[in-house]
Design an enzyme around this catalytic site. Sequence first.
Site, PDB file in Angstrom:
ATOM      1  N   VAL A 427       0.675  -3.766  -2.925  1.00 47.71           N
ATOM      2  CA  VAL A 427       1.786  -3.966  -2.107  1.00 47.71           C
ATOM      3  C   VAL A 427       1.500  -3.523  -0.486  1.00 47.71           C
ATOM      4  O   VAL A 427       2.491  -3.637  -0.054  1.00 47.71           O
ATOM      5  CB  VAL A 427       3.121  -3.400  -2.875  1.00 47.71           C
ATOM      6  CG1 VAL A 427       3.374  -4.122  -4.076  1.00 47.71           C
ATOM      7  CG2 VAL A 427       3.016  -1.908  -3.095  1.00 47.71           C
ATOM      8  N   HIS A 428       0.598  -2.690  -0.383  1.00 51.19           N
ATOM      9  CA  HIS A 428       0.112  -2.367   1.043  1.00 51.19           C
ATOM     10  C   HIS A 428      -0.799  -2.908   1.489  1.00 51.19           C
ATOM     11  O   HIS A 428      -1.991  -3.031   1.046  1.00 51.19           O
ATOM     12  CB  HIS A 428      -0.096  -0.780   0.864  1.00 51.19           C
ATOM     13  CG  HIS A 428       0.778   0.029   0.212  1.00 51.19           C
ATOM     14  ND1 HIS A 428       0.894   1.364  -0.358  1.00 51.19           N
ATOM     15  CD2 HIS A 428       2.388  -0.264   0.060  1.00 51.19           C
ATOM     16  CE1 HIS A 428       1.720   1.657  -0.724  1.00 51.19           C
ATOM     17  NE2 HIS A 428       2.965   1.057  -0.788  1.00 51.19           N
ATOM     18  N   ALA A 429      -0.521  -3.603   2.532  1.00 51.87           N
ATOM     19  CA  ALA A 429      -1.821  -4.163   3.337  1.00 51.87           C
ATOM     20  C   ALA A 429      -1.410  -3.870   4.884  1.00 51.87           C
ATOM     21  O   ALA A 429      -0.436  -3.797   5.387  1.00 51.87           O
ATOM     22  CB  ALA A 429      -1.685  -5.670   3.267  1.00 51.87           C
TER      23      ALA A 429
END
Lengths: 853, 143
Positions: A427-429
């Site tokens: 969910v982290h980019a």
Amino acid sequence: MSASEEQIGLAAENLPARAQIVVVGSGAGGATTAATLAGEGYDVVLVEEGPNVDTATIDSNSVDAIERLYRNGGMTPVLGNQSIAYVEGRCVGGSTEINSGFWHRLPPDCYHRWRTDFLLEDFGPERMEPYFERGERDLSVSLLGREREPQSSGVFRRGIEKLGWGYVEVPRCQKDPSASAFSAGAKQSMRQTYVPKAIASGARLFAGVSVKRVLHDQGRALGIEVSTNGNGHRHTIRADAVFVCGGAIQTPALLRRSGVKRNVGNNLCIHPMIKAAALFEEDMAAHASPLPMYQVKEFWPTITIGGSVFTPGFLAMILSDNWERNRAMMQQWDRMALYYAGTRGMSRGSIRGIPGDNGVLIRYDMTEADQRNLSVGLARLGELLFAAGAKAVFPSVRGIPVLHSVEQCRALARNYIPTSLMNLSTVHAFSSCPMGENPDFCATDSHGRVHGFSNLYVNDASLIPDSPGVNPQGTTMAIAMRNSENFVENTRRAAARRVVHPHPEILITGAPGWLGTRLVELLSSERGASGWLGRSLLAGKRVRCLVHPTADPQHIDRHAEKVEFCVGDVADPDSLRQFFQGAEGALLFHGAGIIHPRLWTRELERVNVTGTRQVLDAAMAAGIRRVVAVSSNSPFGNNAAPDEVFTEDSPYHPYMSYGRSKREMERLVQQAQASGRIETVIIRPPWFYGPHQPPRQTLFFRMIKEGRFPILGNGEQRRSMAYVDNICQGMVLAATVAEASGRAYWIADERPYPIHEIVATVEEVLEEELGIRPPAKRLTLPSAVGDFATAVDGILQFAGVYNQKVHVLGEMNKTIACSIARAQAELGYQPEFSLREGMRAAVRWCVENGQQI
Amino acid sequence: MKLGHLSEAQEVVLSKIAALVIDGSSTAGMDDAVQRYVTRFVALQVENIPAYLRLPYLLAITGFQWLPLLRWGRPFTHLPEKAQRDYLKLWSDGPVGVTRDFVRLIRGCALLAYFDHPQTRLALEPGRGVEDAGRDLPRVAVR
């Protein structure tokens, strides 16, 4: 500050034709940018591709929310040696509407690393502190506290404490910390906070509007082309500045679609994670509890372990990798909870647009280190859960349906799990358009302005230079606030400086450049009262600088009382007319020019030749008394022998495209002199160094420090060099000595130096100034490497392409030396700085100004 | 049928796969409304796949439906239930990664939609015993 669907947003058919500022995307970066700029009085249009859904009234983890709020229905695949499911929001508020609302400040190690690796300026803990504080205040960031911890977090904490590992409670953006994760309006997302704030300040929000491309021309963004999701109608919104804030995937995709590709979409970082379900003896009631509270920090930054959102559907998905074996566990769903192990991904992914579609191809290849870290992370998670009292652990790994013991978990850490068996998600980019001054990696400058553009900005998670190892929302917002405020300051400063004094005495083109900045600094400094500068009587005069729209004049800004700016371009006659307004009888230092174009050699012609022609025409029309034009050694090529030096009588023999452009420039200057309408002096500095040097020159120091600077051949080839103050002395003398009119002068240090002496001098200075002893063994290469690079450079430049590294390497086996005898005799030029003194001053300047050697 | 959208026949295939995954049976068990909801969700998810992957995926659905013709002389939806289960297992647990991924997507979406459906959630509420829940989830929770 809750806002219902009816209260915010305008119908897409009311899209305006123009706005002062367009912000693309309404997530953590976009909403913050819009709120900050609208709050400062700018006319802001905020466009969002997704729908405007009142997220305060729906469960953000429900199937309904997945359909309405998630991009691709939560099905955004990251392809590579193992596919990873990436989840992001596509609605007003962006991913802040669907995430867990965790808030982290940037870990301290990132500040130093980013300054060093990405040459990120104006960035430190003290600088960012107020922005984190503001975000925490506005988003009601708070802790739940142990007295209100839910059961699933309680057992997790007890497990951590039993093992003696370090952990933290993660603060959340939540108004009522005791409320359920799914309570209406509890989470302080962007739609609850900064979007309404922006609208209250006058920003106009348009949802359901898809941005097709950013319109731009010659380094200036003109606006955006959009289509409305309802009817597909195309529409153009013109703007003075464009902020692209679509998140780490959509921002680079849009920029690349628009033809902006330099360092865009090449550096994607993610936090891959693997989940597991745990079965306990007691009732967990995980579906009714607030979000998990704790994160294990024992293995951070490599591995993070924490709790995950629970619904029966999510549990079934975790169990689905071994569904035949595990389906019966759904009977005991109320005694189960979900957890994850994540890692700071070591690889770098890419983002590419797909022709004919707004589709995006995301690639990310997991490294062996990622595989190892996830395997170890899962093993540690299992160990923790068993310590917490779990009866069984069900990892989302195909072929490993259940773990029954700590020993089984530890085996995972010894025999790494193939990534192809892991069910991975993220969910982290971030980091797809890293900010900083490092030209090799960075897509934008240190404040989010896209390199090569004057008014195109990125202001979202894409800017984060590399993996922070924590949820990036807090960092994204703090950076967005800082960059927005910097934009406001710069814009206002530039606007104020446009009011020009009626009669400037000195005009400088290319002032925010290296040489120009130093010249302004010297003319404005205390030193002006004495020495050559004092004798020149130029110190303290009113100076007007032509500042290119893409340049940042921050270094000359400190001399505000005596210096004014005029924003413009040497290739733009209109801005030149304004620049020369009321300057009759003034002196002009023409330093604007390009040495290393970004890609195309035609830029050299545009700036060095056309620009000079326009400057001279405008200067003559304005009645400028004398122009001192800065040329180069390149029109004369290389010396035929190591002991030969160029004099002012040497014939032209231009080296590559740059040399030809500077020869043409000299020819134009000589024509102007011959016309009798203006006095001219040409200054020819060779390779120069010193304060305000760009990162490429600092890279030269770093390469020597690391023993990587290539010495071609025996190193006896000589180079004339010039400390920047020595050049400034030459320029000032050229401007003031009456007999110099119509002449040209080589301006350099006292004598040329063999390459090995230059390297040795820098090595000694580094050791004396910084205590760094460079490796004893230097990188030596055959002289033929230089010849080969010259051949490649020639072929590339014949095709119109410029590559700085190839070009510079090609010059490394050549002697480029000059005599300063004429300047000494006619101008009274006496170089004040030797190579050693100059290099010492340059190294000190780098250290004092955050340029990491 | 619009390019890139599911045809009715393809939706039927998805529906059968979803039912087999959730229920172990493609012919009996699930409440019609729940089954329609699950099928709709899976279909929407497939239609939401980025276009460059969606078209191959739609082709794969058609391939999945018609490949059994080679062995059983009938398409997947017309196979007996046991053959359907065996065939699905071949795709979901077989050696080819692409076929596993094909089933994984449908399976994950179907399970998510099913277990988060209000009717299922209600049956799972605390206070209702597993036996009670089992009556509402006969072929899932209490197998």
